[in-house]
Design a protein around this motif. Sequence first.
Motif, PDB file in Angstrom:
ATOM      1  N   ILE A  76      -5.957   1.445   8.587  1.00 26.65           N
ATOM      2  CA  ILE A  76      -6.459   3.033   9.394  1.00 26.65           C
ATOM      3  C   ILE A  76      -4.704   3.042   9.767  1.00 26.65           C
ATOM      4  N   THR A  78      -4.976   7.430  11.084  1.00 25.02           N
ATOM      5  CA  THR A  78      -6.226   8.081  12.067  1.00 25.02           C
ATOM      6  C   THR A  78      -5.370   8.869  11.760  1.00 25.02           C
ATOM      7  N   GLU A  87      -8.787   2.138  16.710  1.00 20.16           N
ATOM      8  CA  GLU A  87     -10.148   1.610  15.349  1.00 20.16           C
ATOM      9  C   GLU A  87      -9.313   0.092  15.249  1.00 20.16           C
TER      10      GLU A  87
END
Length: 195
Positions: A76, A78, A87
């Motif tokens: 993860i 972003t 997320e």
Amino acid sequence: MTATVRRTRLSDEREAELYQAVIDLVREVGYEAMTMDAVAARSRSSKATLYRQWEGKPKLVAAAMRHSRPPVADDIDTGSLRGDLHELARTIGEGAEQDTVFMSAVGHAAHSNADLAAALREMLIDPELARLAVLLGRAVERGEVREDAPAIEFFAHTMVGALMARKVLEDSFADADYLTRYIDAVVLPAFGVRV
């Protein structure tokens, strides 16, 4: 400490079937009542194979848990803490119902079974905490969170607490929508991040 991965002679498909049998049995009867005999019968395996590969019930259950769900914080990134946590909420929320029931059964058993607690810590908890530390470390590097923010120490606790508390308090599972709202209302403000 790095989680040990045992090499098995089982095919990936066969190993997945065995892990699913473990998870199903824990959901049905709980960790304490699940036996290696029952796993062997359900998975059409020999008990000797189970002990040879996993040494016993604690490591087998921890391995089944690790196999059944990819790490929640894996890959993860972003570009923002809020995006990363949303997320994370989506990933956790997708399996909230199944994971909460299973984790409650195993978590309860870990309180009185030191071998199970050690296997869970080695194979699941420590690696996931390390991934969450990397996620938060990137937020610190980007200047989104102060390095000395007190909430960093309690981040994992707040997320696990949300999963368990919603089921207890509201008899609902902490799905992605709930976790996203929780992150915006509780977690990000604790880090000093404006939403």
